[in-house]
Design an enzyme around this catalytic site. Structure first.
Site, short mmCIF file in Angstrom:
data_model
loop_
_atom_site.label_atom_id
_atom_site.label_comp_id
_atom_site.label_asym_id
_atom_site.label_seq_id
_atom_site.Cartn_x
_atom_site.Cartn_y
_atom_site.Cartn_z
N GLU A 16 12.95 25.49 -47.57
CA GLU A 16 14.33 25.06 -47.84
C GLU A 16 14.43 23.53 -47.81
O GLU A 16 15.28 22.94 -48.47
CB GLU A 16 15.32 25.68 -46.83
CG GLU A 16 16.75 25.64 -47.33
CD GLU A 16 17.76 26.34 -46.42
OE1 GLU A 16 17.92 25.89 -45.28
OE2 GLU A 16 18.38 27.33 -46.86
N HIS A 23 -6.09 42.78 -41.33
CA HIS A 23 -6.18 44.14 -41.85
C HIS A 23 -5.25 44.35 -43.04
O HIS A 23 -4.99 45.48 -43.45
CB HIS A 23 -5.83 45.14 -40.75
CG HIS A 23 -6.75 45.04 -39.57
ND1 HIS A 23 -8.02 45.55 -39.58
CD2 HIS A 23 -6.58 44.42 -38.38
CE1 HIS A 23 -8.60 45.28 -38.41
NE2 HIS A 23 -7.76 44.59 -37.67
N LYS A 82 25.47 31.87 -54.24
CA LYS A 82 26.66 32.24 -53.44
C LYS A 82 27.88 32.39 -54.34
O LYS A 82 28.68 33.33 -54.18
CB LYS A 82 26.94 31.17 -52.38
CG LYS A 82 25.87 31.10 -51.29
CD LYS A 82 26.20 30.02 -50.27
CE LYS A 82 25.04 29.83 -49.30
NZ LYS A 82 25.22 28.69 -48.41
O1 F6P Z 1 22.63 29.27 -47.36
C1 F6P Z 1 21.67 28.47 -46.71
C2 F6P Z 1 22.19 27.99 -45.40
O2 F6P Z 1 23.20 27.06 -45.60
C3 F6P Z 1 21.09 27.41 -44.52
O3 F6P Z 1 20.78 26.11 -44.82
C4 F6P Z 1 21.69 27.61 -43.16
O4 F6P Z 1 20.74 27.50 -42.15
C5 F6P Z 1 22.25 29.00 -43.32
O5 F6P Z 1 22.71 29.06 -44.64
C6 F6P Z 1 23.35 29.33 -42.37
O6 F6P Z 1 24.44 28.45 -42.51
P1 F6P Z 1 25.55 28.35 -41.40
O7 F6P Z 1 24.89 27.90 -40.14
O8 F6P Z 1 26.54 27.34 -41.91
O9 F6P Z 1 26.14 29.70 -41.24
#
Ligand code: F6P
Length: 549
Positions: free
Chosen positions: A357, A388, A512
């Site tokens: 990421e 394995h 998203k």
């Molecule tokens: O969608 C990725 C992300 O933003 C990550 O970078 C982050 O760790 C995760 O989602 C959770 O985000 P949040 O802590 O804002 O719920």
């Protein structure tokens, strides 16, 4: 100037033509001091790079490259709070989260070390209340179960750490169990809800943004579950059964979490770098607050090393540069993380997020496309189990793979419960023997054997797969802190060379938005439905057709 046009890069390209022809076996034959030359120690951590396909000149050329990219100054920028997260125009100060109380770091006129320690004190207070059975549910019964709800950086760090440090007994005077829930579909939650008692259960909602749908969906279900099972008001449930951890206090308040149950961190902490903040609450719950501080101290120790050691002896820098050597000059694009200790089972998953990421990017800081590879594919598994499963590919496949072997040298020695555990200690030694054997076979292939002439071809091993071995003296909170910070700084160093921003994650955003639209279509939005591609539409129609059957 473009990275690939620089003299330092071109020298490395020239150099790689010689190294490509050399086998690790020959390198060991030609340099009897390799193991000394290429191994390093920092406190509780010993690292051996000698099975990497490098010679002394390689490291000289790589450190020249790093200097030409201004790495030393960029390291200072990171620790001083410069806006190294360029596209989001903010610092990335996870290292400040592990600064001791007496230090100070001024950001926008404010000493953030004071803020950090005041949140840690608040966290310690909440941990102590739970450990002393002073935290009670709506009916007055003490809390016995804590369910941490979060995802990505708000889940993987504490989850991995609690598993890694599971040998440390919980110091609570009354029994307390900590569970983790992350999956959007509710499958982890549904298993827990079957066995937990609502009146004795506390939910910790961890989300930097407090807008992540996965986490909010699980939180809503948890709230409805207690209300339904206990027949009490939403207000009472939220007051007594919910703690929030976030950089967004307003959203926590809107959800209904009362202020004294809110733990805060800050926008300048990247989500995947946040386990050192109050996101580490479940760690402190499991191993106690003093041991959580040892974890911070271990990471801080690695910070000091990264900040002060010359590049030639700087372990995270060397690890990063050797990675760059493998990826950009030896054309290796797969990286296996192989812990030889079941307690580190979640460490590969943690690193997958941290590295991919952060550095899985093709846009440079000046918003151009890179013309070189960046982060490789990273995956992993407990080493002996992977032997394995996928080691066949490592040893005889067609892909070049670099590996990190990770193991504690000592186990079943010091921890009270494990004293006299001779039988188990034998198993630890067995695992270590496999760890060392595998890196040897990967490096030397058939050359590890005295004689191979009459071995059929399908039983032959070509070797020359590079690996690093990291030995922790013992898997303590301190050593684990060092290990995690080592990888964090490796990631930063690589980002500097590749000229990318390791602290944002725009690549996850479009999915998203699309998921929101798809959800609307699943709920009957005809306008959006008409804009769908035929493949997705067919999947939606198949699904809708099965909903009522
Ligand atoms: O969608 C990725 C992300 O933003 C990550 O970078 C982050 O760790 C995760 O989602 C959770 O985000 P949040 O802590 O804002 O719920």
């Amino acid at each position: 100037m473009d990275l690939k046009q620089s003299t330092e890069w071109q020298r490395l390209t020239e150099h790689s033509k010689q190294i490509e022809k050399k086998h690790l076996y020959e390198m060991f034959q030609q340099d009897k001091q390799r193991h000394e030359r290429f191994s390093f120690r920092n406190e509780d951590l010993f690292i051996d790079f000698s099975k990497q396909r490098i010679v002394p000149e390689t490291l000289t050329l790589l450190t020249n490259l790093a200097r030409s990219k201004g790495l030393e100054g960029k390291i200072d920028d990171l620790f001083e709070g410069q806006h190294v997260n360029t596209f989001e125009d903010r610092p990335a100060l996870h290292s400040a989260l592990r600064l001791p109380k007496h230090r100070s770091l001024i950001l926008d006129g404010q000493d953030i070390v004071d803020d950090i320690h005041s949140q840690l004190t608040h966290m310690e207070h909440l941990v102590n209340r739970l450990h002393r059975a002073q935290a009670r549910g709506h009916s007055g019964r003490p809390i016995r179960n804590v369910v941490h709800i979060g995802v990505g950086g708000s889940d993987l760090g504490p989850l991995m750490t609690n598993r890694a440090l599971c040998d440390y007994p919980c110091p609570a005077s009354h029994p307390l169990e900590v569970f983790f829930v992350s999956s959007m579909d509710g499958s982890q939650l549904s298993l827990l809800l079957r066995k937990l008692e609502p009146a004795e259960t506390l939910f910790v909602i961890a989300s930097k943004s407090f807008t992540t749908l996965d986490t909010l969906a699980n939180a809503e279900t948890a709230k409805d579950w207690i209300m339904e099972r206990s027949n009490v008001s939403e207000e009472l449930v939220l007051q007594n059964h919910f703690i929030g951890i976030s950089a967004n206090p307003q959203k926590m308040t809107e959800f209904g979490i009362r202020e004294d149950n809110q733990l805060l961190f800050w926008e300048w902490v990247g989500g995947r770098y946040s386990m050192w903040s109050c996101i580490g609450f479940p760690i402190a719950l499991q191993i106690g607050f003093p041991r959580f501080c040892e974890l911070l101290a271990g990471a801080h120790c690695m910070d000091e090393h990264f900040r002060s050691a010359p590049l030639e002896k700087n372990i995270p820098v060397l690890m990063a540069l050797i990675g760059i050597w493998n990826i950009n000059f030896l054309d290796i694009h797969a990286h296996a993380v192989l812990p030889y200790d079941g307690r580190l089972a979640r460490f590969p998953a943690y690193l997958e997020q941290l590295e991919m990421e952060s550095n899985g990017k093709h846009t440079t800081l000046d918003q151009k496309n890179v013309d070189y590879s960046t982060c490789p594919i990273i995956w992993g598994e407990i080493g002996p189990n992977a032997q394995h499963a996928f080691y066949q590919l490592l040893h005889q496949g067609t892909e070049k793979v670099m590996c990190d072997f990770i193991a504690p040298a000592r186990r079943y020695n010091d921890i009270e419960e494990q004293k006299g555990s001779e039988i188990l200690r034998k198993q630890h030694i067995l695992a270590l023997s496999n760890c060392f054997a595998q890196s040897r076979v990967l490096a030397f292939g058939d050359h590890a054997l005295p004689k191979v002439d009459d071995v059929p071809y399908y039983k032959r091993y070509s070797g020359n797969q590079p690996s690093t071995t990291i030995l922790l003296d013992e898997l303590t909170p301190f050593a684990l802190g060092q290990l995690i910070a080592l990888y964090e700084h490796k990631v930063y160093t690589q980002s500097v060379i590749w000229n990318i921003n390791p602290f944002d994650q725009w690549g996850v955003e479009l999915g998203k938005i699309m998921a929101g639209e798809t959800l609307a279509v699943l709920h009957g939005n005809h306008f959006l439905k008409e804009q769908m591609d035929m493949s997705t539409l067919k999947l939606i129609n198949e699904t809708l057709g099965l909903q009522d059957t």
